[in-house]
Design a protein around this motif. Structure first.
Motif, mmCIF file in Angstrom:
data_model
loop_
_atom_site.group_PDB
_atom_site.id
_atom_site.type_symbol
_atom_site.label_atom_id
_atom_site.label_comp_id
_atom_site.label_asym_id
_atom_site.label_seq_id
_atom_site.Cartn_x
_atom_site.Cartn_y
_atom_site.Cartn_z
ATOM 1 N N ASP A 103 0.829 -1.200 0.000
ATOM 2 C CA ASP A 103 0.000 0.000 0.000
ATOM 3 C C ASP A 103 0.868 1.256 0.000
ATOM 4 N N VAL A 104 1.913 1.271 0.818
ATOM 5 C CA VAL A 104 2.827 2.412 0.853
ATOM 6 C C VAL A 104 3.518 2.568 -0.501
ATOM 7 N N THR A 105 3.875 1.454 -1.121
ATOM 8 C CA THR A 105 4.497 1.487 -2.446
ATOM 9 C C THR A 105 3.604 2.199 -3.449
ATOM 10 N N HIS A 106 2.348 1.765 -3.534
ATOM 11 C CA HIS A 106 1.422 2.337 -4.519
ATOM 12 C C HIS A 106 1.168 3.813 -4.260
ATOM 13 N N TRP A 107 0.861 4.161 -3.014
ATOM 14 C CA TRP A 107 0.519 5.552 -2.705
ATOM 15 C C TRP A 107 1.705 6.482 -2.923
ATOM 16 N N SER A 108 2.906 6.028 -2.528
ATOM 17 C CA SER A 108 4.076 6.906 -2.670
ATOM 18 C C SER A 108 4.475 7.061 -4.136
ATOM 19 N N TYR A 109 4.326 6.012 -4.935
ATOM 20 C CA TYR A 109 4.708 6.090 -6.354
ATOM 21 C C TYR A 109 3.713 6.914 -7.170
ATOM 22 N N SER A 111 1.508 9.173 -5.738
ATOM 23 C CA SER A 111 1.129 10.396 -5.028
ATOM 24 C C SER A 111 -0.377 10.426 -4.782
ATOM 25 N N THR A 112 -0.906 9.320 -4.272
ATOM 26 C CA THR A 112 -2.332 9.198 -3.983
ATOM 27 C C THR A 112 -2.512 8.682 -2.558
ATOM 28 N N GLY A 113 -3.765 8.486 -2.171
ATOM 29 C CA GLY A 113 -4.059 7.928 -0.856
ATOM 30 C C GLY A 113 -3.453 8.763 0.249
ATOM 31 N N LEU A 114 -2.748 8.106 1.142
ATOM 32 C CA LEU A 114 -2.144 8.810 2.262
ATOM 33 C C LEU A 114 -0.950 9.666 1.845
ATOM 34 N N PHE A 115 -0.534 9.566 0.567
ATOM 35 C CA PHE A 115 0.538 10.416 0.030
ATOM 36 C C PHE A 115 -0.017 11.478 -0.913
ATOM 37 N N ASP A 116 -1.310 11.682 -0.891
ATOM 38 C CA ASP A 116 -1.935 12.671 -1.770
ATOM 39 C C ASP A 116 -1.364 14.056 -1.494
ATOM 40 N N GLY A 117 -0.967 14.753 -2.561
ATOM 41 C CA GLY A 117 -0.420 16.085 -2.413
ATOM 42 C C GLY A 117 1.076 16.131 -2.212
ATOM 43 N N ARG A 118 1.697 14.981 -2.031
ATOM 44 C CA ARG A 118 3.157 14.939 -1.880
ATOM 45 C C ARG A 118 3.799 14.663 -3.239
ATOM 46 N N PRO A 119 5.064 15.024 -3.405
ATOM 47 C CA PRO A 119 5.740 14.726 -4.680
ATOM 48 C C PRO A 119 5.773 13.220 -4.942
ATOM 49 N N LYS A 120 5.562 12.851 -6.185
ATOM 50 C CA LYS A 120 5.605 11.447 -6.587
ATOM 51 C C LYS A 120 7.014 10.888 -6.397
ATOM 52 N N LEU A 121 7.116 9.727 -5.769
ATOM 53 C CA LEU A 121 8.420 9.078 -5.583
ATOM 54 C C LEU A 121 8.669 8.172 -6.795
ATOM 55 N N ASP A 122 9.179 8.782 -7.849
ATOM 56 C CA ASP A 122 9.226 8.122 -9.152
ATOM 57 C C ASP A 122 10.502 7.335 -9.415
ATOM 58 N N ARG A 123 11.391 7.245 -8.422
ATOM 59 C CA ARG A 123 12.623 6.475 -8.621
ATOM 60 C C ARG A 123 12.468 5.022 -8.157
#
Length: 338
Positions: A103-109, A111-123
């Motif tokens: 779940d953390v993987t998907h949201w951080s990559y 920029s959705t869910g609990l990571f909404d509004g944060r920069p996409k972790l695209d690496r």
């Protein structure tokens, strides 16, 4: 004599060049694996995998009694706060790889869910699914707390701030209508710190997302006695609707000493991610080493959760995250990808 002296000097220079070249060829290549806290499952599994994929210069790997590691590689399991810190370490280049909940993987990559509004972790890139993790909500055996609803007004360890455990804990508590600092007092502690505080009756419960058996809970249940609160179907469905990476699971009574019955709960996959800048050849070699017969033996002997790390489930939980090309090459050659 001058001729002899020039010959000796030339020979010494040549020898020095050869030795420097050999030393350079033998220089180790370091590879960090962000794991979790020492009382959980990520850290010991990380240590086993780091050993399995390593083959330091001068080692006799791929021989009887050795690992099947990558020549010249020195992998290190690095203790961290867990999934959230690990994705940030990988993105920033402060770790080459790390273990992360799906779940953390998907949201951080994305920029959705609990990571909404944060920069996409695209690496971030995918190496493998490792094992399922289970939500644990642990109380003392003599505690009056029997259900999640009984946690209202209590002090609860919900995981370190930068951990996937905190995210999972907050998801399940929210499914029961419990909000931090309104309905309960959160303590941002890992499972080892939480069980220590429960031992002294300074906390009412410790929650986390971890693969069983977790060392901190094993010790606490053996020493003090424990129970694990069941996640009932209606609450489980509310979690899955918000975070479809979770699914139903069971913590068996044999997981920890003194449990009287199997406990229904929720599970989420633990993934191994790597930075996109790591070379294709290196990630190919690491993936090959992970799924070798030699590593299979190390995982089976090293930790109970190691037996659940199997090639047949290697591609679960990836979602939209891209493969690292080195890992993808291995899986295609192994027949796991068309």
């Amino acid at each position: 004599m001058p001729t002899l002296r020039r010959t000796l000097l030339a020979a010494a220079a040549t020898a020095g060049l050869v030795m420097a070249t050999a030393a350079s060829a033998q220089a180790p290549q370091f590879f960090r694996i962000g794991t979790g806290s020492a009382g959980g499952t990520y850290y010991p599994i990380g240590g086993i995998i780091a050993n399995a994929i390593s083959c330091p210069p001068g080692s006799r790997c791929r021989e009887a009694g050795g690992t099947d590691g990558v020549p010249g590689l020195v992998a290190v399991a690095q203790a961290t706060q867990g999934s959230v810190q690990n994705v940030n370490l990988i993105q920033a280049g402060n770790a080459e790889s790390g273990f992360v909940q799906s779940d953390v993987t998907h949201w951080s990559y994305t920029s959705t869910g609990l990571f909404d509004g944060r920069p996409k972790l695209d690496r971030l890139r995918f190496i493998a699914h490792l094992f399922p993790e289970h939500i644990h909500a642990v109380v003392r055996k003599d505690s009056p707390i029997q259900r999640f609803e009984d946690l209202r007004g209590k002090r609860i360890a919900i995981g370190l701030q930068a951990s996937g455990a905190r995210i999972g804990s907050e998801l399940i508590l929210a499914a029961y209508g419990l909000q931090a600092n309104r309905d309960f007092t959160p303590e941002y502690l890992n499972q080892a710190q939480g069980t220590e505080r429960m031992q002294d009756r300074g906390l009412d419960a410790t929650m986390t997302v971890v693969g069983y058996p977790a060392a901190a809970f094993s010790e606490f249940c053996s020493r003090t006695g424990c129970r694990i609160l069941p996640v009932l179907p209606e609450a489980a469905q509310r979690v899955v609707e918000r975070a479809p990476f979770y699914g139903p699971g069971v913590i068996p009574r044999t997981a920890y000493e003194g449990l009287e019955a199997d406990t229904p709960t929720l599970t989420v996959g633990a993934l191994w991610l790597v930075r996109d800048s790591v070379s294709d050849d290196l990630v190919y070699g690491i993936t090959r080493a992970l799924w070798s017969d030699v590593t299979r033996g190390l995982l089976d002997r090293g930790h109970a959760k190691g037996r659940e790390i199997v090639r047949e489930r290697a591609l679960l939980g990836r979602g939209v995250l891209p493969f690292h090309p080195g890992a993808e090459k291995f899986y295609r050659e192994a027949g796991l990808l068309n």
